[in-house]
Scaffold this motif. Structure first.
Motif, PDB file in Angstrom:
ATOM      1  N   ASP A  17      46.048 -16.113 -52.288  1.00 47.62           N
ATOM      2  CA  ASP A  17      44.740 -16.865 -52.468  1.00 47.62           C
ATOM      3  C   ASP A  17      44.146 -17.048 -50.824  1.00 47.62           C
ATOM      4  N   VAL A  18      45.027 -17.372 -49.909  1.00 48.52           N
ATOM      5  CA  VAL A  18      44.884 -17.400 -48.717  1.00 48.52           C
ATOM      6  C   VAL A  18      43.944 -16.260 -47.912  1.00 48.52           C
ATOM      7  N   ILE A  19      44.593 -15.138 -48.381  1.00 48.82           N
ATOM      8  CA  ILE A  19      44.059 -13.747 -47.845  1.00 48.82           C
ATOM      9  C   ILE A  19      42.811 -13.575 -48.476  1.00 48.82           C
ATOM     10  N   ALA A  20      42.700 -13.950 -49.663  1.00 50.49           N
ATOM     11  CA  ALA A  20      41.353 -13.294 -50.484  1.00 50.49           C
ATOM     12  C   ALA A  20      40.398 -14.228 -49.971  1.00 50.49           C
ATOM     13  N   MET A  21      40.355 -15.580 -49.874  1.00 51.97           N
ATOM     14  CA  MET A  21      39.506 -16.559 -49.345  1.00 51.97           C
ATOM     15  C   MET A  21      38.878 -16.085 -48.034  1.00 51.97           C
ATOM     16  N   ASP A  22      40.001 -15.861 -47.206  1.00 51.71           N
ATOM     17  CA  ASP A  22      39.712 -15.401 -45.741  1.00 51.71           C
ATOM     18  C   ASP A  22      38.794 -14.463 -45.833  1.00 51.71           C
ATOM     19  N   PHE A  23      39.068 -13.438 -46.623  1.00 51.89           N
ATOM     20  CA  PHE A  23      38.402 -12.223 -46.882  1.00 51.89           C
ATOM     21  C   PHE A  23      36.867 -12.357 -47.275  1.00 51.89           C
ATOM     22  N   LEU A  24      36.876 -13.261 -48.122  1.00 52.90           N
ATOM     23  CA  LEU A  24      35.413 -13.615 -48.629  1.00 52.90           C
ATOM     24  C   LEU A  24      34.686 -14.486 -47.582  1.00 52.90           C
ATOM     25  N   MET A  25      35.317 -15.411 -46.880  1.00 50.93           N
ATOM     26  CA  MET A  25      34.559 -16.080 -45.617  1.00 50.93           C
ATOM     27  C   MET A  25      34.113 -15.220 -44.599  1.00 50.93           C
ATOM     28  N   ASN A  26      35.037 -14.249 -44.374  1.00 42.41           N
ATOM     29  CA  ASN A  26      34.539 -13.480 -43.369  1.00 42.41           C
ATOM     30  C   ASN A  26      33.352 -12.241 -43.712  1.00 42.41           C
ATOM     31  N   ALA A  27      33.300 -11.952 -45.132  1.00 44.66           N
ATOM     32  CA  ALA A  27      32.407 -11.203 -45.609  1.00 44.66           C
ATOM     33  C   ALA A  27      31.055 -12.155 -45.610  1.00 44.66           C
ATOM     34  N   ALA A  57      27.330  -5.143 -46.739  1.00 44.40           N
ATOM     35  CA  ALA A  57      27.957  -6.058 -46.562  1.00 44.40           C
ATOM     36  C   ALA A  57      27.798  -6.969 -47.898  1.00 44.40           C
ATOM     37  N   ILE A  58      26.558  -6.978 -48.333  1.00 44.20           N
ATOM     38  CA  ILE A  58      26.340  -7.745 -49.540  1.00 44.20           C
ATOM     39  C   ILE A  58      27.000  -7.264 -50.833  1.00 44.20           C
ATOM     40  N   ASP A  59      27.290  -5.818 -50.679  1.00 46.18           N
ATOM     41  CA  ASP A  59      27.879  -5.369 -51.967  1.00 46.18           C
ATOM     42  C   ASP A  59      29.357  -5.624 -51.683  1.00 46.18           C
ATOM     43  N   SER A  60      30.080  -5.668 -50.404  1.00 47.22           N
ATOM     44  CA  SER A  60      31.438  -5.888 -50.183  1.00 47.22           C
ATOM     45  C   SER A  60      31.629  -7.469 -50.794  1.00 47.22           C
ATOM     46  N   HIS A  61      30.689  -8.424 -50.327  1.00 54.38           N
ATOM     47  CA  HIS A  61      30.841  -9.965 -50.762  1.00 54.38           C
ATOM     48  C   HIS A  61      30.961  -9.789 -52.255  1.00 54.38           C
ATOM     49  N   GLU A  62      29.980  -9.264 -53.101  1.00 53.21           N
ATOM     50  CA  GLU A  62      30.087  -9.282 -54.379  1.00 53.21           C
ATOM     51  C   GLU A  62      31.394  -8.783 -54.967  1.00 53.21           C
TER      52      GLU A  62
END
Length: 98
Positions: A17-27, A57-62
């Motif tokens: 959860d933490v890794i995924a959320m951190d990845f999302l916030m960075n994206a 970057a938008i594609d990665s975020h999605e």
């Protein structure tokens, strides 16, 4: 971390959860930074390069958002569910022995 300790502390589920959320916030931060850079660039060539980077970057975020939603880690369209998930994660973090 040792698997036994991860399960005792509840970190076995929190880690993903933490890794995924951190990845999302960075994206999200990357999207914001590229968008700002596009408005500040000096030449059409640089603007074109930055626009391509912004699109990627938008594609990665999605992709990250979809990944998290499919696994129940993120509920952007159901705020009460997201609040409950955040509270659960906070409680888990607070119960980690120091």
């Amino acid at each position: 971390m040792n698997t036994i300790l991860e399960h005792m502390t509840g970190l076995h589920t929190l880690t993903d959860d933490v890794i995924a959320m951190d990845f999302l916030m960075n994206a999200k931060s990357g999207v914001r930074n590229y968008a700002m850079a596009v408005t500040e660039c000096a030449t059409p060539e640089i603007k074109q390069i930055l626009m391509k980077q912004l699109d990627e970057a938008i594609d990665s975020h999605e992709k990250i958002t979809i990944y998290m939603m499919q696994r129940g880690l993120y509920h952007p369209y159901h705020i009460p569910e997201q609040i409950q998930l955040d509270l659960k994660n906070i409680q888990t973090a607070m119960n980690i022995p120091s």
